[in-house]
Design a protein around this motif. Structure first.
Motif, mmCIF file in Angstrom:
data_model
loop_
_atom_site.group_PDB
_atom_site.id
_atom_site.type_symbol
_atom_site.label_atom_id
_atom_site.label_comp_id
_atom_site.label_asym_id
_atom_site.label_seq_id
_atom_site.Cartn_x
_atom_site.Cartn_y
_atom_site.Cartn_z
ATOM 1 N N ILE A 7 -0.650 -4.972 6.064
ATOM 2 C CA ILE A 7 0.470 -5.825 6.480
ATOM 3 C C ILE A 7 1.753 -5.006 6.572
ATOM 4 C CG2 ILE A 7 -0.455 -8.018 5.700
ATOM 5 C CD1 ILE A 7 0.949 -7.678 3.053
ATOM 6 N N ALA A 8 2.761 -5.600 7.193
ATOM 7 C CA ALA A 8 4.054 -4.943 7.419
ATOM 8 C C ALA A 8 3.890 -3.679 8.257
ATOM 9 C CB ALA A 8 4.752 -4.629 6.099
ATOM 10 N N VAL A 9 2.977 -3.738 9.222
ATOM 11 C CA VAL A 9 2.745 -2.605 10.113
ATOM 12 C C VAL A 9 3.848 -2.552 11.170
ATOM 13 C CG1 VAL A 9 1.183 -1.643 11.855
ATOM 14 C CG2 VAL A 9 0.269 -2.611 9.741
ATOM 15 N N ARG A 10 4.346 -1.345 11.440
ATOM 16 C CA ARG A 10 5.450 -1.095 12.373
ATOM 17 C C ARG A 10 6.685 -1.899 11.958
ATOM 18 N NH1 ARG A 10 3.807 2.159 16.324
ATOM 19 N NH2 ARG A 10 5.674 1.826 17.596
ATOM 20 N N ALA A 11 6.928 -1.891 10.652
ATOM 21 C CA ALA A 11 8.079 -2.588 10.081
ATOM 22 C C ALA A 11 8.892 -1.620 9.237
ATOM 23 C CB ALA A 11 7.620 -3.762 9.223
ATOM 24 N N GLN A 12 10.209 -1.761 9.332
ATOM 25 C CA GLN A 12 11.140 -1.005 8.488
ATOM 26 C C GLN A 12 12.014 -2.010 7.758
ATOM 27 O OE1 GLN A 12 13.549 2.477 9.995
ATOM 28 N NE2 GLN A 12 15.244 1.061 9.654
#
Length: 217
Positions: A193-198
């Motif tokens: 989860i939180a893939v391609r998230a900053q």
């Protein structure tokens, strides 16, 4: 999963190695000093001695064979020179991404810093150079076709983790236990989860997995 952690003797990394090991995963700790191996083993990690300031991406990619995901939790340290902020915090993170791509590893979690984009480009202060190095590493990773997650924690503490956090593009100032940062990394990797998230991360009142699942991508 088999997860390689650059900066494998750092406080966050040692917590992460224990978390992963306790859940039946393999944590490969990349360390520069062989004397640190015993601490890694005690935490449940597998020590591998590699100096990120001396290895090239092709060689590191070979060392990463069989790894499912990588974590960059390395840092030059608070008393290091401005030069090493760049060679470790910036170049080391980029090197790991190059090696991950070379090894066919898609998942990359980068531990950055709150305020990384707010550095003063005209300053020669070591802390400002550190922030600039983190910002450059983050920007480089965002441009890659990888399943990346960039965590920008607030002030790090050695208090026991609470398992509850606040995550947002900008959280405002705050602190967070290193143990909770490790738990964020583990959850992001294991649950995918939180893939391609900053996002920035501080202590809060939302359970870690729920907070990660709510992050806007």
């Amino acid at each position: 999963m088999r997860i390689a952690i650059a900066g494998g003797h750092g406080a966050i990394a040692l917590h992460l190695e224990k978390l992963l090991s306790d859940q039946g995963h393999e944590a490969v700790a990349i360390i520069r000093n062989p004397e640190q191996a015993s601490d890694v083993l005690a935490a449940g990690g597998i020590p591998v001695v590699i100096d990120l300031e001396k290895v090239d991406a092709a060689t590191l990619a070979l060392d990463l064979a069989g790894v499912d995901a990588v974590v960059f939790a390395a840092g030059a340290g608070p008393n290091s020179t401005a030069e090493r902020k760049n060679t470790v915090d910036r170049d080391g993170a980029i090197l790991l991404a190059d090696a991950a791509e070379g090894a066919g590893i898609r998942h990359y979690v980068l531990v950055s810093s709150m305020g990384a984009d707010d550095f003063d480009p005209e300053s020669d202060d070591v802390f400002q150079i550190y922030l600039a190095a983190k910002a450059a590493a983050d920007a480089n990773l965002r441009e890659r076709d990888l399943d990346w997650t960039i965590i920008r924690p607030g002030g790090l503490t050695d208090e026991p983790g609470t398992g509850e956090v606040t995550l947002a593009e900008s959280t405002g100032r705050g602190t967070i236990p290193r143990q909770d940062v490790a738990a964020l990394i583990a959850a992001a990797l294991i649950d995918g989860i939180a893939v391609r998230a900053q996002f920035e991360a501080i202590s809060g009142d939302t359970p870690i997995r729920k907070a990660l699942a709510a992050v806007r991508y």
